[in-house]
Design a protein around this motif. Structure first.
Motif, PDB file in Angstrom:
ATOM      1  N   GLY A   1       0.807  -1.214   0.000  1.00  0.00           N
ATOM      2  CA  GLY A   1       0.000   0.000   0.000  1.00  0.00           C
ATOM      3  C   GLY A   1       0.843   1.267   0.000  1.00  0.00           C
ATOM      4  N   ILE A   2       1.893   1.283   0.801  1.00  0.00           N
ATOM      5  CA  ILE A   2       2.772   2.459   0.869  1.00  0.00           C
ATOM      6  C   ILE A   2       3.450   2.712  -0.471  1.00  0.00           C
ATOM      7  CG2 ILE A   2       4.897   3.366   1.892  1.00  0.00           C
ATOM      8  CD1 ILE A   2       4.061   1.922   4.505  1.00  0.00           C
ATOM      9  N   ILE A   3       3.985   1.654  -1.061  1.00  0.00           N
ATOM     10  CA  ILE A   3       4.690   1.814  -2.341  1.00  0.00           C
ATOM     11  C   ILE A   3       3.717   2.188  -3.456  1.00  0.00           C
ATOM     12  CG2 ILE A   3       6.099   0.661  -4.084  1.00  0.00           C
ATOM     13  CD1 ILE A   3       7.219  -1.118  -1.861  1.00  0.00           C
ATOM     14  N   ILE A   4       2.591   1.485  -3.526  1.00  0.00           N
ATOM     15  CA  ILE A   4       1.618   1.749  -4.587  1.00  0.00           C
ATOM     16  C   ILE A   4       0.987   3.129  -4.428  1.00  0.00           C
ATOM     17  CG2 ILE A   4      -0.592   1.046  -5.582  1.00  0.00           C
ATOM     18  CD1 ILE A   4       1.790  -0.650  -6.383  1.00  0.00           C
TER      19      ILE A   4
ATOM     20  N   THR B   1       1.329   5.511  -7.532  1.00  0.00           N
ATOM     21  CA  THR B   1       0.088   5.962  -8.154  1.00  0.00           C
ATOM     22  C   THR B   1      -0.006   7.478  -8.141  1.00  0.00           C
ATOM     23  OG1 THR B   1      -1.059   3.924  -7.516  1.00  0.00           O
ATOM     24  CG2 THR B   1      -2.432   5.805  -8.099  1.00  0.00           C
ATOM     25  N   ALA B   2       0.468   8.108  -7.078  1.00  0.00           N
ATOM     26  CA  ALA B   2       0.514   9.572  -7.035  1.00  0.00           C
ATOM     27  C   ALA B   2       1.380  10.098  -8.177  1.00  0.00           C
ATOM     28  CB  ALA B   2       1.062  10.035  -5.684  1.00  0.00           C
TER      29      ALA B   2
ATOM     30  N   PHE C   1      -6.719   0.816   1.574  1.00  0.00           N
ATOM     31  CA  PHE C   1      -6.811   2.007   2.422  1.00  0.00           C
ATOM     32  C   PHE C   1      -5.463   2.703   2.562  1.00  0.00           C
ATOM     33  CE2 PHE C   1     -11.050   0.769   3.596  1.00  0.00           C
ATOM     34  CZ  PHE C   1     -11.648   1.953   4.006  1.00  0.00           C
ATOM     35  N   VAL C   2      -4.406   1.926   2.748  1.00  0.00           N
ATOM     36  CA  VAL C   2      -3.071   2.531   2.879  1.00  0.00           C
ATOM     37  C   VAL C   2      -2.682   3.216   1.575  1.00  0.00           C
ATOM     38  CG1 VAL C   2      -0.616   2.051   3.192  1.00  0.00           C
ATOM     39  CG2 VAL C   2      -2.303   0.938   4.669  1.00  0.00           C
TER      40      VAL C   2
ATOM     41  N   GLY D   1      -3.279  11.687   1.353  1.00  0.00           N
ATOM     42  CA  GLY D   1      -2.803  12.347   2.570  1.00  0.00           C
ATOM     43  C   GLY D   1      -1.367  12.806   2.504  1.00  0.00           C
ATOM     44  N   ILE D   2      -0.499  11.977   1.963  1.00  0.00           N
ATOM     45  CA  ILE D   2       0.927  12.323   1.935  1.00  0.00           C
ATOM     46  C   ILE D   2       1.284  13.131   0.690  1.00  0.00           C
ATOM     47  CG2 ILE D   2       3.269  11.362   1.786  1.00  0.00           C
ATOM     48  CD1 ILE D   2       2.370   9.087   3.554  1.00  0.00           C
TER      49      ILE D   2
END
Length: 430
Positions: free
Chosen positions: A25-28, A32-33, A194-195, A202-203
Motif C-alpha cells: 500500500g505504501i509503495i503503490i 500511483t501519485a 486504504f493505505v 494524505g501524503i
C-alpha cells in the motif's frame, strides 16, 4: 493446547498478511501519485496546449511496440497481456513480471501525451501486481499466500487511482473471477487499498475528480422500471465495446503476426485520421472534461460511440493504459443522450450510465455498486444496486479481461465448465 496453536497460527497469518499489505500500500500509494500527477501534466498541461502532438501518436505506438516486443517477455510470460497477466498470476497460470509496472507506466505516458484514448487504472493495477510480485520474491512468500498478496496489489492500485478504498478492497477480489470471491483475501486487500489511498491523498496531496448528482428520482415501481431498461442498454454497450476492442486486437495480431510495432503504428494512424475527420480532440486522451460536462449539460449525441471506437482502436492496437475512465466516459455520455428520451434527472442518468457500463464491462457488480456509493455519497443507492446487477447479468460472459475465470454462470442457459475463462466461454458460445 491444539486450539491455542490454531489461534497462534491464525494470528501469525493475519499479521503477516497485514505487513505485506502495508508495504504494498505504501509503495503503490506513492507510485500511483506519480502516475496521476504525470498523467495530468502530460494530458492537461502539454497535449491540450499542443494539439499537433496527435500526429506523433503512430511513432509513439512504434516505441511502445518496440519496448514490449524486445523486453516484455521472460520464461513464457508476456507483459503485453497487461491486466490479464496479473489475473493469470493470481490463478497460478503465469508469473507477473516485475518489469510490468515500469513498462506500463512508460507506455501510458506515451499514449496520454500523444492523444491515445486510455485511462489510468490499468497502469495502477499492473504496477500493483508488479510491486506485489517484488514483495513475493524478496520476502519469499509461500504459494498459498501469493494469490492474496497479488490481489492486495490490485486493490491498492485501484483504491489509490480513484480515491475509493472500499471499492478497491472488493475490486481486488472480484476482478480475478466471475461468481466467486476469495474472502480470505479481504484483510490484505482492505489494508492495502486504504493505505494506498491515504498515501496518495494524505501524503502526496492528490485530489481526485469529483462527480455530483444534483437530484435522484423518487423510489417507485415506474422509476425502477426505467432504471432497469437503461441498465440493459448500458450492459449491451459494454459488450459492444469489449467485443470491438478484442476483435481489433485479434485481427491486428493476425494480420501483423503479433508485431506490436506495426499494430500500434497503424492503430495510431487510424486515431489521427479520425481526429482530423471529426475536427475535435474531445475523444483523445482521457476525456475528463466531457465526462464532467455530461453531468451538467448536453453533450454531442454520439459522443459515447466516438469514445467507444477511439478506445477500442487505441487499446486493441497495442497502446496501453486503463479502460475504466473510457468506460465511465462512454456510460455517462450515453446516459446524457438517453436523458432526452427518459424523464429522469440528467446528472442521475449520467451517473447511472457511468457505473452500469463499468459493471457490465468489468464483471464486478459489487465493486461497481460500492464505487457509486463512494463517488456519489450514497445518493440513489437503491437504483445503483439494481443497475449494477442488471448490467452484470445482461452483459453475459463477456468482459474486459479474457483471463477472468468463470466459477458460476450468470444464467443456466450458458454452457460452460467450472473454471473456464471468459475467453474460452466466448469461443464456445460464439
Amino acid at each position: 493446547m491444539k486450539k491455542m496453536g490454531k489461534y497462534k497460527l491464525f494470528l501469525f497469518t493475519i499479521i503477516r498478511w497485514i505487513i505485506f499489505a502495508l508495504i504494498i500500500g505504501i509503495i503503490i500509494g506513492s507510485t500511483t501519485a506519480f502516475l496521476l500527477k504525470t498523467n495530468d501534466f502530460l494530458g492537461d498541461g502539454i497535449r491540450k496546449n499542443n494539439p499537433w502532438l496527435i500526429y506523433f501518436l503512430p511513432l509513439g505506438g512504434i516505441l511502445i511496440g518496440f519496448m514490449y516486443m524486445n523486453y516484455g517477455k521472460k520464461n513464457g510470460n508476456d507483459i503485453a497481456k497487461g491486466n490479464n497477466l496479473v489475473i493469470e498470476g493470481v490463478h497460478g497460470k503465469a508469473t507477473v513480471l516485475k518489469r510490468l509496472g515500469p513498462f506500463v507506466y512508460i507506455g501510458t505516458f506515451i499514449t496520454i501525451l500523444f492523444g491515445g484514448s486510455t485511462g489510468r487504472e490499468g497502469a495502477a493495477i499492473q504496477m500493483g501486481g508488479s510491486i506485489a510480485q517484488s514483495v513475493i520474491q524478496f520476502l519469499k512468500v509461500n504459494k498459498l499466500d501469493t494469490k492474496i498478496v497479488l490481489m492486495s496489489g490490485i486493490s491498492a492500485g485501484f483504491g489509490a487511482a480513484f480515491g475509493t478504498p472500499i471499492t478497491g478492497a472488493i475490486f481486488g477480489m472480484e476482478m480475478v473471477a466471475v461468481g466467486k470471491l476469495k474472502y480470505e483475501a479481504l484483510v490484505a486487500c482492505l489494508v492495502a487499498s486504504f493505505v494506498g489511498h491515504y498515501v496518495t491523498e494524505g501524503i502526496w496531496g492528490i485530489k481526485h475528480e469529483s462527480f455530483h448528482i444534483k437530484s435522484v428520482p423518487e423510489v417507485s415501481g415506474f422509476s425502477f422500471t426505467k432504471v432497469i431498461i437503461m441498465a440493459i442498454i448500458f450492459s449491451l454497450v459494454s459488450v459492444l465495446y469489449c467485443q470491438l476492442r478484442h476483435g481489433i486486437q485479434n485481427v491486428s495480431e493476425k494480420i501483423f503476426k503479433k508485431n506490436h510495432m506495426k499494430r500500434a503504428f497503424v492503430g495510431g494512424c487510424v486515431i489521427v485520421l479520425l481526429t482530423i475527420v471529426l475536427g475535435t480532440t474531445d475523444y483523445n486522451g482521457r476525456g475528463l472534461d466531457m465526462l464532467e460536462q455530461s453531468f451538467l449539460e448536453e453533450v454531442p449525441t454520439f459522443a459515447f460511440l466516438a469514445k467507444l471506437v477511439y478506445t477500442a482502436i487505441t487499446m486493441g492496437s497495442g497502446f496501453v493504459g486503463g479502460e475504466a475512465i473510457p468506460l465511465f466516459f462512454i456510460g455517462a455520455t450515453l446516459g446524457n443522450t438517453l436523458s432526452s428520451f427518459i424523464d429522469l434527472p440528467l446528472s442521475f442518468i449520467a451517473a447511472l450510465g457511468m457505473i452500469a457500463v463499468f459493471a457490465g464491462g468489468a464483471n464486478t457488480p459489487i465493486a461497481a455498486f460500492l464505487l457509486s456509493v463512494e463517488m456519489f455519497d450514497g445518493k440513489g443507492i437503491e437504483f445503483f444496486f439494481v443497475a449494477c446487477f442488471v448490467s452484470f447479468i445482461f452483459s453475459g460472459h463477456h468482459g474486459l479481461w479474457p483471463s477472468q475465470k468463470v466459477y458460476e454462470p450468470k444464467s443456466r442457459l450458458y454452457r460452460f465448465i467450472k473454471g473456464e475463462t471468459i475467453e474460452s466461454v466466448e469461443k464456445k458460445d460464439g
